[in-house]
Design a protein around this motif. Structure first.
Motif, PDB file in Angstrom:
ATOM      1  N   GLU A 231       0.832  -1.201   0.000  1.00  0.00           N
ATOM      2  CA  GLU A 231       0.000   0.000   0.000  1.00  0.00           C
ATOM      3  C   GLU A 231       0.868   1.254   0.000  1.00  0.00           C
ATOM      4  N   ALA A 232       2.038   1.150   0.573  1.00  0.00           N
ATOM      5  CA  ALA A 232       2.956   2.292   0.595  1.00  0.00           C
ATOM      6  C   ALA A 232       3.638   2.511  -0.751  1.00  0.00           C
ATOM      7  N   GLY A 233       3.540   1.519  -1.654  1.00  0.00           N
ATOM      8  CA  GLY A 233       4.127   1.652  -2.981  1.00  0.00           C
ATOM      9  C   GLY A 233       5.635   1.543  -2.981  1.00  0.00           C
ATOM     10  N   ARG A 234       6.171   0.543  -2.263  1.00  0.00           N
ATOM     11  CA  ARG A 234       7.626   0.362  -2.238  1.00  0.00           C
ATOM     12  C   ARG A 234       7.955  -1.041  -1.743  1.00  0.00           C
ATOM     13  N   CYS A 235       9.138  -1.511  -2.106  1.00  0.00           N
ATOM     14  CA  CYS A 235       9.651  -2.785  -1.597  1.00  0.00           C
ATOM     15  C   CYS A 235      10.632  -2.475  -0.474  1.00  0.00           C
ATOM     16  N   ALA A 236      10.199  -2.630   0.755  1.00  0.00           N
ATOM     17  CA  ALA A 236      11.040  -2.309   1.914  1.00  0.00           C
ATOM     18  C   ALA A 236      11.655  -3.592   2.453  1.00  0.00           C
TER      19      ALA A 236
END
Length: 573
Positions: A231-236
């Motif tokens: 949902e945050a739009g990133r691969c953490a």
């Protein structure tokens, strides 16, 4: 002669040993925010996040929810293609899957990066293995053309085997040609198969690659409904706040040879693949789609056994690293294996290119290999983005792993670094590849470096393309350009002797970057007769200018002249 840590090469020309090292001699890619390996490296070093919203025209004609909130990594232009260069008729190019369209020039650029001429790769027994998992373009073609589907549509976009088959056909390659589907592990599986082909003597040269383009919303919608997209739009990767991955476009190719043959041929060896392995989890898990720590560790151990490398000596791992719950499983498996025999204080760095460009799925493995090759060449590991608080699902005190948050040196002084690339898939396939670099520079002995002037010959299929190539070289030779660390003689030798000769040519001379750049500036936009007057150095001139072979270096890519072929969808017809 010795190459690896003082040990003699452990094979002969005829031995065909199972663990013969493989040389990576060329690379090419199209990735979000990076249209070359050099651009990718700058992106990684700078900590650039290339994730953005879905381009407005990407899902045109599709029915469904509001896609404009989805984020991912996207190529700027998937509709343009230089069909004429590859001898493809416009009507055939129209129905070609853009994955095929983009793979062709990327493969050409990878072969040019290797300094291998068409006559050489056509004469060699060259294998092609390409990873692919999604074929979104078929849905668009089927819906957009209705009753006008024909054989061109079948081979252009429906038959996935044509991804490799078309590459072999248009480049004139005669070895094995296979499209590989192992889901997210597809391109690492393709690389593994290419290495086996080279080791067995079945092929003398191999292309290993992967392609992934998000051309329709269906797969993204299914991933979204399964709750695995961020949902945050990133691969953490590895972070406590990781909430999923983002999908991305990507096409990448590596050119491979047996190391002994690459050294004999005088190729630039960008990195060395010491070993690789594939495995499947089998029933070592509760559900088909569950990741298996045991299964992943098994593939890792097999790869290190194949490479003849002790796991405790590994300095860096490019992880699968999606930023999902399976990160903890992957990091746990890496900790289980890499802790074996590790010296106190010798940590292993572990990162993920997905934190910069998202998950390129079928192409992700070969993208990870290209990143690792660049790390080995530069002796540095770029930061892995979005890592702020270590995931509580990993026992960081036990595992000898560290996620870099800034640029860090690769390995320790006086010791040859070892790196690896890890991959896995929804289907249960695990892949692991072990790499290193040559200890000694792969350059010809006794070659002159500081004399001159040297001839720089550029050529292209058209005058417009030649002007574009000249502009690229002007930028490359600028004080802050990509060629700033390359040797002038080697630039000229590579461009003049290791590039395809086309109908439009020019030659300039210079002893350093500034002289070459000035000469090119003076010819930019010059009348045709002035360019043709300096058109081409003769074979005798080239032999006199370069009495000894130079070293292959990275140069600007071929000047493509693309024509737009809009994606087929229901609103186009």
């Amino acid at each position: 002669m010795t190459y690896f840590g003082g040990s003699a090469l452990p094979w002969t020309e005829d031995s065909q040993q199972r663990n013969t090292p493989i040389a990576v001699v060329g690379i090419g890619c199209r990735l979000p925010g990076a249209d070359s390996a050099e651009a990718l490296w700058e992106q990684l070093l700078g900590g650039t996040d290339a994730i953005r919203r879905v381009p407005e025209d990407r899902f045109s004609g599709a029915e469904g929810p509001a896609y404009d909130t989805w984020r991912g990594g996207f190529l700027d232009d998937v509709e343009s293609f230089d069909a004429g260069f590859f001898g493809i008729a416009p009507q055939d190019a129209e129905v070609m899957d853009p994955q095929q369209r983009i793979l062709l020039p990327v493969a050409w650029e990878a072969l040019e990066d290797a300094g291998i001429l068409p006559a050489e790769w056509g004469g060699a027994r060259t294998a092609v293995y390409v990873g692919q998992a999604h074929g979104d373009n078929w849905d668009r073609t089927r819906d957009g053309r209705g009753d006008s589907l024909d054989l061109g549509c079948l081979v252009g976009t429906h038959q996935r085997s044509m991804l490799a088959g078309r590459l072999s056909y248009h480049l004139g390659l005669h070895g094995p040609s296979v499209t590989v589907d192992a889901a997210q592990a597809s391109s690492l599986a393709a690389l593994h198969l290419a290495c086996l082909s080279l080791r067995a003597g079945e092929s003398a040269l191999a292309l290993a690659g992967g392609a992934n383009l998000i051309l329709g919303p269906d797969a993204t919608g299914m991933f979204d409904s399964a709750g695995v997209l961020s949902e945050a739009g990133r691969c953490a990767f590895g972070d406590a706040g990781a909430d999923g991955f983002v999908r991305s476009d990507g096409v990448a190719v590596a050119v491979l040879k047996r190391l002994d043959r690459a050294l004999a041929d005088g190729d630039r060896v960008r990195a060395v693949i010491l070993g690789s392995a594939l495995s499947h989890d089998g029933a070592d898990k509760g559900h088909l789609l569950d990741p298996s720590r045991v299964g992943q560790a098994r593939a890792m151990r097999w790869a290190y056994e194949d490479a003849g490398v002790a796991p405790g000596e590994v300095d860096y791992v490019e992880a699968h690293g999606t930023g999902t719950r399976i990160d903890a499983v992957e990091l746990g498996a890496l900790g289980d294996v890499l802790a074996e025999g590790r010296r106190p204080g010798h940590r292993c760095l572990v990162g993920s290119a997905k934190s910069n460009i998202g998950h390129t799925e079928a192409a992700a493995g070969i993208v990870g290999v290209i990143k690792t090759v660049l790390c080995l060449e530069h002796g540095q590991v770029p930061p892995s983005l979005h890592f702020q608080k270590p995931s509580p699902g990993v026992d960081w005190a036990r595992v000898p792993l560290a996620v870099p948050t800034s640029v860090e040196p690769l390995g320790t002084p006086g010791r040859r670094p070892t790196a690896a690339v890890n991959g896995q898939s929804i289907s249960g396939v695990n892949a692991h590849v072990v790499l290193t670099r040559l200890d000694t520079p792969n350059t010809p002995d006794g070659a002159a470096r500081d004399e001159g002037p040297w001839p720089l010959t550029l050529s292209a299929p058209s005058r417009a393309a030649l002007d574009g190539l000249v502009r690229s070289y002007i930028a490359h030779l600028a004080p802050d350009g990509a060629g700033r660390h390359d040797r002038t003689r080697d630039i000229c030798w590579t461009a003049t002797t290791r590039r395809t000769r086309h109908a439009h040519r020019l030659t300039v001379h210079g002893s350093d970057h500034a002289e070459l750049r000035g000469a090119l500036l003076s010819l930019l936009g010059a009348p045709d007769d002035r360019v043709s007057a300096s058109a081409e150095a003769s074979a005798e001139d080239i032999a006199a200018a370069f009495p000894a072979a130079g070293a292959v270096v990275s140069l600007p890519a071929h000047p493509w002249q693309p024509v737009r072929h809009p994606l087929i969808n229901s609103t186009d017809h």
